[in-house]
Scaffold this active site. Structure first.
Site, PDB file in Angstrom:
ATOM      1  N   CYS A  71      83.406  -3.370 103.726  1.00  0.00           N
ATOM      2  CA  CYS A  71      84.691  -2.933 104.260  1.00  0.00           C
ATOM      3  C   CYS A  71      84.959  -3.619 105.594  1.00  0.00           C
ATOM      4  O   CYS A  71      84.170  -3.511 106.524  1.00  0.00           O
ATOM      5  CB  CYS A  71      84.703  -1.419 104.443  1.00  0.00           C
ATOM      6  SG  CYS A  71      86.196  -0.840 105.264  1.00  0.00           S
ATOM      7  N   CYS A  77      86.733   1.995 112.075  1.00  0.00           N
ATOM      8  CA  CYS A  77      86.885   3.307 111.432  1.00  0.00           C
ATOM      9  C   CYS A  77      85.708   4.213 111.784  1.00  0.00           C
ATOM     10  O   CYS A  77      84.566   3.766 111.846  1.00  0.00           O
ATOM     11  CB  CYS A  77      86.966   3.112 109.919  1.00  0.00           C
ATOM     12  SG  CYS A  77      87.056   4.642 108.986  1.00  0.00           S
ATOM     13  N   GLU A 332      79.154  34.613 100.692  1.00  0.00           N
ATOM     14  CA  GLU A 332      80.027  33.529 101.161  1.00  0.00           C
ATOM     15  C   GLU A 332      81.197  34.104 101.959  1.00  0.00           C
ATOM     16  O   GLU A 332      81.744  35.139 101.603  1.00  0.00           O
ATOM     17  CB  GLU A 332      80.530  32.730  99.943  1.00  0.00           C
ATOM     18  CG  GLU A 332      81.745  31.863 100.154  1.00  0.00           C
ATOM     19  CD  GLU A 332      81.539  30.712 101.138  1.00  0.00           C
ATOM     20  OE1 GLU A 332      80.472  30.071 101.113  1.00  0.00           O
ATOM     21  OE2 GLU A 332      82.451  30.480 101.936  1.00  0.00           O
ATOM     22  N   ASP A 381      72.076  27.615 102.406  1.00  0.00           N
ATOM     23  CA  ASP A 381      72.715  26.293 102.504  1.00  0.00           C
ATOM     24  C   ASP A 381      73.856  26.391 103.520  1.00  0.00           C
ATOM     25  O   ASP A 381      75.027  26.332 103.160  1.00  0.00           O
ATOM     26  CB  ASP A 381      73.232  25.893 101.104  1.00  0.00           C
ATOM     27  CG  ASP A 381      73.849  24.506 101.093  1.00  0.00           C
ATOM     28  OD1 ASP A 381      73.771  23.792 102.114  1.00  0.00           O
ATOM     29  OD2 ASP A 381      74.420  24.128 100.042  1.00  0.00           O
ATOM     30  N   CYS A 408      72.566  20.251 105.806  1.00  0.00           N
ATOM     31  CA  CYS A 408      73.218  18.962 106.021  1.00  0.00           C
ATOM     32  C   CYS A 408      73.079  18.518 107.481  1.00  0.00           C
ATOM     33  O   CYS A 408      73.723  17.574 107.909  1.00  0.00           O
ATOM     34  CB  CYS A 408      74.694  19.038 105.633  1.00  0.00           C
ATOM     35  SG  CYS A 408      75.578  20.322 106.529  1.00  0.00           S
TER      36      CYS A 408
HETATM   37  N1  SAH Z   1      75.895  26.179  98.566  1.00  0.00           N
HETATM   38  C1  SAH Z   1      77.244  25.713  98.427  1.00  0.00           C
HETATM   39  C2  SAH Z   1      78.036  25.674  99.730  1.00  0.00           C
HETATM   40  C3  SAH Z   1      77.357  25.070 100.917  1.00  0.00           C
HETATM   41  S1  SAH Z   1      78.431  24.678 102.280  1.00  0.00           S
HETATM   42  C4  SAH Z   1      77.276  24.380  97.733  1.00  0.00           C
HETATM   43  O1  SAH Z   1      76.265  23.688  97.630  1.00  0.00           O
HETATM   44  O2  SAH Z   1      78.359  23.983  97.281  1.00  0.00           O
HETATM   45  C5  SAH Z   1      78.317  26.052 103.300  1.00  0.00           C
HETATM   46  C6  SAH Z   1      79.150  27.232 102.876  1.00  0.00           C
HETATM   47  O3  SAH Z   1      78.929  28.265 103.828  1.00  0.00           O
HETATM   48  C7  SAH Z   1      80.658  27.007 102.845  1.00  0.00           C
HETATM   49  O4  SAH Z   1      81.159  27.438 101.610  1.00  0.00           O
HETATM   50  C8  SAH Z   1      81.189  27.892 103.984  1.00  0.00           C
HETATM   51  O5  SAH Z   1      82.451  28.435 103.704  1.00  0.00           O
HETATM   52  C9  SAH Z   1      80.140  28.969 104.053  1.00  0.00           C
HETATM   53  N2  SAH Z   1      79.946  29.660 105.331  1.00  0.00           N
HETATM   54  C10 SAH Z   1      80.137  29.201 106.585  1.00  0.00           C
HETATM   55  N3  SAH Z   1      79.745  30.105 107.479  1.00  0.00           N
HETATM   56  C11 SAH Z   1      79.287  31.186 106.792  1.00  0.00           C
HETATM   57  C12 SAH Z   1      78.714  32.438 107.163  1.00  0.00           C
HETATM   58  N4  SAH Z   1      78.550  32.766 108.439  1.00  0.00           N
HETATM   59  N5  SAH Z   1      78.337  33.284 106.189  1.00  0.00           N
HETATM   60  C13 SAH Z   1      78.490  32.958 104.884  1.00  0.00           C
HETATM   61  N6  SAH Z   1      79.014  31.795 104.472  1.00  0.00           N
HETATM   62  C14 SAH Z   1      79.417  30.908 105.409  1.00  0.00           C
END
Ligand code: SAH
Length: 451
Positions: A71, A77, A332, A381, A408
């Protein structure tokens, strides 16, 4: 050393964001786009107490690790940080970054770190992009990505990390706005209508979703725009998202369906998922499958276990686990994601899953206090900032046999792993998965066993 000095610099290392690091008489200078092994001419941009920043002006001698950067915009960017580094060395960089954070922040002297799982084709992997709409200096409508650390739009409708369909969709929208005299949003004045275009594609199904983020309650002539967009093969969803706040947060709360469904459907492995524009969904489907399979393996399920999946989004991991667990509970915070998750459980005929809406750090302690909930395995996660202390404390009190931590952000991961290990767990495995090739980002799946 002072600002605007020009100097010759040999790059010896890399910072966590992928910047090259070179030293002048022991004083480190961080230089974006410079790679270990490069000898460059650098211009000093800023001098702080113990380090400084420089700009790469010229490469005097290129590093042997420099590869093709396909790119032409990769330097200006803000999307890619390490595109000029050969992919093999990108993986090595990420492994070393995770190792050093586990050692430095987590206090693990010899972390059980596995080599990074990379991609065969590390381009065109993203199923989602959010393009800001604005004007260039000549006043023409543009879209693309923000330059690093600013909101200047680098004009580009065909990002090489994204799907080829993005280009046609974006050009249709810009063209329509131009003809109809629809103004882009202007952050400085808070005026104008169109803020962002969110495009998401289901890689397994081919379904395409377009969501126009607007500073208003409607979009003039949107039915005609829909007619044009729906000539693109795969288009199944056009929605408007209302965001009238003066904020960096891209999406607002309100979603207005325009045509098709207000979601798309995709598949990972054998599970189908319905995904709303407001819900989180992993951006790299090829690597997501490897990530979830690793998480499932680490969970070590036999069919009888009670599993909690915290920060579960649309229930992606929960449903993956539900195929092998006794019962799965997801937590969630985004209501639309919870709605998707419940729908997804039905869609896949999985009846052993249940979802709670709310913050993990509120829901989990409350349920533990009031109902004495139990877990054999807990999967988390969280977003980049990691888990809240109250969540980690309850997890420790629940004392599951295994904890699978998907992350992440390796810095907050290392911080949280330290706390869990001080609370009676042993770190068994850390598996980095390259979800974000060409960038400095890295995803990890880790396994902790109760001692
Ligand atoms: N495990 C899922 C999402 C991971 S991303 C997957 O792999 O697709 C992290 C997620 O945490 C998001 O959906 C976000 O909305 C949620 N999130 C953020 N803060 C949070 C909290 N304090 N309690 C519960 N969920 C939360």
């Amino acid at each position: 050393m002072k600002k605007n000095d020009l100097l010759t610099l040999t790059i010896e290392g890399m910072g966590n964001e992928g910047e090259g690091i070179g030293k002048v008489d022991g004083f480190p200078l961080f230089v974006k786009d410079a790679l270990p092994g490069d000898v460059i001419e650098a211009k000093v941009l800023k001098v702080k107490k113990s380090y400084g920043y420089g700009r790469m002006m010229r490469i005097l001698q290129a590093s042997p690790d420099r590869g093709e950067a396909p790119c032409g915009l990769h330097r200006s960017c803000g999307g890619c940080q390490i595109q000029a580094l050969s992919y093999e060395k990108q993986l090595k960089f990420k492994e070393e970054k995770v190792r050093s954070q586990l050692i430095r922040i987590g206090g693990f002297s010899n972390p059980p770190l596995l080599p990074v799982v990379g991609m065969e084709k590390p381009f065109r992997y993203r199923n989602k992009a959010q393009f800001p709409i604005g004007r260039d200096r000549e006043g023409r409508l543009v879209t693309g990505f923000y330059a690093s650390r600013t909101h200047a739009i680098i004009s580009n409708t065909d990002c090489l990390l994204g799907v080829p369909e993005n280009q046609r969709i974006l050009e249709m929208i810009l063209d329509f706005m131009e003809k109809e005299g629809i103004a882009p949003y202007d952050e400085t004045t808070g005026t104008g209508l169109v803020r962002h275009v969110l495009i998401r594609k289901g890689f397994a199904t081919g379904e395409l979703m377009v969501c126009l983020v607007i500073n208003g309650t409607g979009f003039p002539g949107v039915e005609r725009l829909a007619d044009a967009l729906f000539t693109i093969p795969g288009m199944t969803s056009l929605t408007l998202n209302v965001n009238r706040k003066n904020t960096n947060v891209i999406l607002g709360q309100k979603l207005i369906p325009v045509r098709g469904q207000a979601f798309i459907t995709d598949r990972i492995g054998r599970i189908s998922y319905q995904i709303s524009p407001l819900s989180f969904y992993q951006v790299n489907p090829v690597q997501t499958e490897k990530l979830y399979e690793t998480a499932l393996r680490y969970a070590g399920l036999t069919g009888a276990e009670t599993v909690w999946d915290l920060y579960c989004g649309i229930g992606t991991i929960s449903l993956f686990l539900a195929q092998k667990a006794g019962r799965v509970y997801g937590v969630e915070v985004v209501p639309e994601a919870v709605e998707d998750a419940r729908q997804n459980a039905r869609l896949n005929g999985l009846s052993n899953v249940e979802f709670y809406e709310g913050k993990a750090e509120v829901v989990l302690p409350k349920l533990y206090r009031e109902k004495g909930i139990h877990a054999d395995v807990i999967v988390v996660d969280p977003p980049r900032k990691g888990c809240d202390r109250a969540c980690l404390d309850t997890m420790l009190a629940m004392a599951p046999k295994r904890i699978v931590y998907v992350s992440c952000d390796s810095a907050t991961l290392a911080r949280d792993l330290k706390l869990l290990c001080e609370g009676g767990y042993e770190l068994k495995k850390v598996q980095p998965v390259d979800m974000f090739p060409q960038t400095a980002g890295i995803e990890n799946v880790t396994l902790l066993n109760k001692k």
